[in-house]
Write a protein that holds these residues in place. Structure first.
Motif, PDB file in Angstrom:
ATOM      1  N   ILE A   5      47.671   5.138  57.075  1.00 15.90           N
ATOM      2  CA  ILE A   5      48.573   5.801  56.131  1.00 15.90           C
ATOM      3  C   ILE A   5      49.579   4.795  55.568  1.00 15.90           C
ATOM      4  CG2 ILE A   5      50.492   7.454  56.039  1.00 15.90           C
ATOM      5  CD1 ILE A   5      48.639   9.244  57.850  1.00 15.90           C
ATOM      6  N   HIS A   6      50.147   3.983  56.423  1.00 22.73           N
ATOM      7  CA  HIS A   6      51.136   3.008  55.955  1.00 22.73           C
ATOM      8  C   HIS A   6      50.507   1.947  55.056  1.00 22.73           C
ATOM      9  CE1 HIS A   6      54.670   4.617  57.852  1.00 22.73           C
ATOM     10  NE2 HIS A   6      53.989   4.799  58.965  1.00 22.73           N
ATOM     11  N   GLU A   7      49.279   1.548  55.338  1.00 20.34           N
ATOM     12  CA  GLU A   7      48.602   0.592  54.457  1.00 20.34           C
ATOM     13  C   GLU A   7      48.278   1.239  53.114  1.00 20.34           C
ATOM     14  OE1 GLU A   7      46.921  -2.771  52.835  1.00 20.34           O
ATOM     15  OE2 GLU A   7      48.249  -2.565  54.563  1.00 20.34           O
ATOM     16  N   ALA A   8      47.807   2.468  53.123  1.00 25.64           N
ATOM     17  CA  ALA A   8      47.445   3.159  51.877  1.00 25.64           C
ATOM     18  C   ALA A   8      48.651   3.359  50.972  1.00 25.64           C
ATOM     19  CB  ALA A   8      46.779   4.493  52.190  1.00 25.64           C
ATOM     20  N   LEU A   9      49.836   3.452  51.559  1.00 30.55           N
ATOM     21  CA  LEU A   9      51.046   3.623  50.755  1.00 30.55           C
ATOM     22  C   LEU A   9      51.361   2.398  49.894  1.00 30.55           C
ATOM     23  CD1 LEU A   9      53.251   5.501  53.352  1.00 30.55           C
ATOM     24  CD2 LEU A   9      52.564   6.386  51.109  1.00 30.55           C
ATOM     25  N   HIS A  10      50.671   1.303  50.118  1.00 30.12           N
ATOM     26  CA  HIS A  10      50.809   0.130  49.255  1.00 30.12           C
ATOM     27  C   HIS A  10      49.995   0.291  47.962  1.00 30.12           C
ATOM     28  CE1 HIS A  10      53.122  -2.708  51.723  1.00 30.12           C
ATOM     29  NE2 HIS A  10      52.560  -2.100  52.747  1.00 30.12           N
ATOM     30  N   TYR A  11      49.193   1.353  47.890  1.00 29.32           N
ATOM     31  CA  TYR A  11      48.310   1.561  46.739  1.00 29.32           C
ATOM     32  C   TYR A  11      48.529   2.887  46.020  1.00 29.32           C
ATOM     33  CZ  TYR A  11      45.780  -2.347  48.760  1.00 29.32           C
ATOM     34  OH  TYR A  11      45.452  -3.574  49.265  1.00 29.32           O
TER      35      TYR A  11
END
Length: 131
Positions: free
Chosen positions: A29-35
């Motif tokens: 979730i935290h990685e996807a929030l970069h996109y």
């Protein structure tokens, strides 16, 4: 694909909904929030809640991965709505969200399933870790 330097921010409510969720899914979730921007609608679920969902037809199983913290429900932000104010389940925003979750899962070496591809009960907000 352009990764944002600063991720989108989760609301306090979304952060609270991640309590008890598997750390691998939280990292995704935290990685996807970069996109892409989105909200966490539900993470870990109680047996009582799951039974109520089955009774009302929202879910078809008492063995949901939400019970183990291995699934989350996410809404694109802003949540797509129809002209009459209902959630627009036909909006391409769901596909965009699923694309980025899948892309980031691959980057992190995770296998996920998106409920938007299910046949018996399409569940576009649902993402779960595979065993």
């Amino acid at each position: 694909m352009q990764r944002r330097k600063e991720p989108y921010k989760l609301s306090q409510k979304s952060q609270e909904r991640l309590v008890g969720v598997d750390p691998r899914l939280v990292a995704l979730i935290h990685e996807a929030l970069h996109y892409v921007d989105f909200s966490v609608i539900e993470g870990l679920r109680t047996e009582e809640t799951q039974k109520a969902y089955v009774a009302t037809g929202v879910s078809k199983t008492l063995k949901s991965k939400h019970l183990e913290g291995l699934a989350v429900d996410l809404y694109p932000w802003p949540c797509p709505k129809t002209q009459d104010g209902l959630i627009d389940s036909d909006s391409n925003a769901w596909n965009v969200l699923a694309f980025y979750l899948g892309y980031c899962a691959g980057k992190l070496g995770l296998n996920i399933t998106w409920g938007g591809t299910w046949k018996s009960l399409v569940d576009k907000p649902h993402f779960e870790l595979e065993d």
